[in-house]
Enzyme design. Structure first.
Site, PDB file in Angstrom:
ATOM      1  CG  ASN A  63       0.002   3.016  -5.740  1.00 53.83           C
ATOM      2  OD1 ASN A  63       0.567   4.071  -6.062  1.00 53.83           O
ATOM      3  ND2 ASN A  63      -0.751   2.911  -4.777  1.00 53.83           N
TER       4      ASN A  63
ATOM      5  CE  LYS B 234       1.217   1.026  -1.887  1.00 58.12           C
ATOM      6  NZ  LYS B 234       0.784   0.567  -0.947  1.00 58.12           N
TER       7      LYS B 234
ATOM      8  CG  HIS C 159      -3.479   4.763  -2.201  1.00 59.04           C
ATOM      9  ND1 HIS C 159      -3.293   4.507  -0.955  1.00 59.04           N
ATOM     10  CD2 HIS C 159      -3.666   3.684  -2.726  1.00 59.04           C
ATOM     11  CE1 HIS C 159      -2.848   3.270  -0.922  1.00 59.04           C
ATOM     12  NE2 HIS C 159      -3.081   2.832  -2.287  1.00 59.04           N
TER      13      HIS C 159
ATOM     14  CD  GLU D 270      -0.083   3.798   0.888  1.00 53.23           C
ATOM     15  OE1 GLU D 270       0.201   4.565   0.144  1.00 53.23           O
ATOM     16  OE2 GLU D 270      -0.390   2.484   1.077  1.00 53.23           O
TER      17      GLU D 270
ATOM     18  CD  GLU E  49      -6.215  -0.017  -3.222  1.00 47.74           C
ATOM     19  OE1 GLU E  49      -5.515  -0.676  -3.781  1.00 47.74           O
ATOM     20  OE2 GLU E  49      -6.063   0.958  -2.719  1.00 47.74           O
TER      21      GLU E  49
ATOM     22  N   GLY F  61      -0.651  -3.689   1.817  1.00 47.33           N
ATOM     23  CA  GLY F  61       0.811  -4.052   2.271  1.00 47.33           C
ATOM     24  C   GLY F  61       1.098  -4.988   3.439  1.00 47.33           C
TER      25      GLY F  61
ATOM     26  CB  SER G 218      -1.731  -8.421   0.218  1.00 47.61           C
ATOM     27  OG  SER G 218      -1.234  -7.494   1.156  1.00 47.61           O
TER      28      SER G 218
HETATM   29  C1  PEP Z   1      -2.297  -0.288  -3.119  1.00 41.62           C
HETATM   30  O1  PEP Z   1      -1.181   0.574  -2.832  1.00 41.62           O
HETATM   31  O2  PEP Z   1      -2.982   0.223  -3.510  1.00 41.62           O
HETATM   32  C2  PEP Z   1      -2.001  -1.633  -2.745  1.00 41.62           C
HETATM   33  C3  PEP Z   1      -3.160  -2.231  -2.732  1.00 41.62           C
HETATM   34  O3  PEP Z   1      -0.951  -1.952  -1.938  1.00 41.62           O
HETATM   35  P1  PEP Z   1      -0.281  -3.564  -1.898  1.00 41.62           P
HETATM   36  O4  PEP Z   1      -0.652  -4.319  -3.301  1.00 41.62           O
HETATM   37  O5  PEP Z   1       1.046  -3.510  -1.804  1.00 41.62           O
HETATM   38  O6  PEP Z   1      -1.060  -4.157  -0.890  1.00 41.62           O
END
Ligand code: PEP
Length: 256
Positions: free
Chosen positions: A9, A11, A94, A96, A166, A172, A213
């Site tokens: 992703n 983003k 997601h 976000e 997630e 992040g 992460s």
């Molecule tokens: C994501 O954006 O779905 C995500 C898991 O980000 P990160 O790997 O940076 O934690």
């Protein structure tokens, strides 16, 4: 039985020029990967160029969002048929989008049904906040997200959905759930709920990625867990080396 699936992703990162360079790099480094599904999800403005750059590769392309209506006066939105022209997958819900753009279980459900109606492969994200985690509410909260997302979705369609578990506090931040906790939550909040909503066969067919992460050095411990079928990767998907490292380490762990 479930084919492992790792998706990046991107983003709100990468211009067209940058996205094409990243895609071209991945096309080369991941060329030999056959027993794993791979995808990258760039920003909408970059989908066209990245799709073109990845023609003839083993890497699919996904959008990060879409609206559910077919067309009309929805300024700034992208319809399912627009996504379908350029992408095979779409990320839905997601955290976000839920946090900053008002997405709810209801909008996720509408988008999921639209994606399925248009033959776009959905990656539906669910996960709890730190407060919910600390309060011991993870299983009930994530289970509720699953019930909301799958409302009025048939078993046949449900089996086509990919889920990304997630934990919001792991996105992040450099923090991760332990592989054991992620596996236990996926069982209790996702597969057990899917058995209730559908049946065991459907619940076992649905692939569940872990996200939060994920890096080259922690991928192996997640991918070997029985309920984890891959990863949705944010930050570490923005560089050829780290995304390639994640995929290669996952393959090595599965083949060990
Ligand atoms: C994501 O954006 O779905 C995500 C898991 O980000 P990160 O790997 O940076 O934690």
């Amino acid at each position: 039985m479930r084919k492992p699936f790792i998706a990046g992703n991107w983003k709100m990162n990468k211009t067209v020029a940058e996205g094409v360079v990243l895609a071209a790099g991945l096309k080369e480094t991941l060329a030999g990967v056959t027993d794993m599904e791979l995808a990258v999800c760039p920003t909408a403005t970059v989908l066209s160029a990245v799709s073109a750059a990845l023609i003839g590769s083993n890497i699919g392309v996904g959008a990060q969002n879409m609206y559910w209506e077919a067309s009309g006066a929805f300024t700034g939105e992208i319809s399912p048929s627009m996504v379908k022209e350029l992408a095979e997958y779409v990320i839905i819900g997601h955290s976000e989008r839920r946090q900053y753009f008002g997405e709810t279980d209801e909008t996720v459900n509408r988008k999921l049904k639209a994606a399925l109606a248009y033959g776009i492969k959905p990656i539906v994200c669910i996960g709890e906040s730190l407060e919910q985690n600390k309060a011991g509410e993870t299983v009930s909260f994530v289970g509720g997200q699953i019930r909301g997302a799958f409302a009025d979705v048939s078993a046949e369609d449900a089996a086509k959905v990919v889920l990304a578990y997630e934990p919001i506090w792991a996105i992040g931040t450099g923090l991760t759930a332990t592989p054991e906790d992620a596996d236990r939550i996926i069982q209790a909040a996702i597969r057990d709920v899917l058995v209730e909503l559908y049946d065991t066969a459907t619940a076992e067919a649905i692939r569940v990625q872990y996200g939060g992460s994920v890096k080259p050095d922690n991928m192996a411990e997640f991918i070997v867990m029985p309920n984890i079928d891959g990863a949705l990767v944010g930050g570490a998907s923005l560089k050829v080396d780290s995304f390639t490292g994640i995929v290669k380490n996952a393959m090595a762990a599965l083949n060990a």
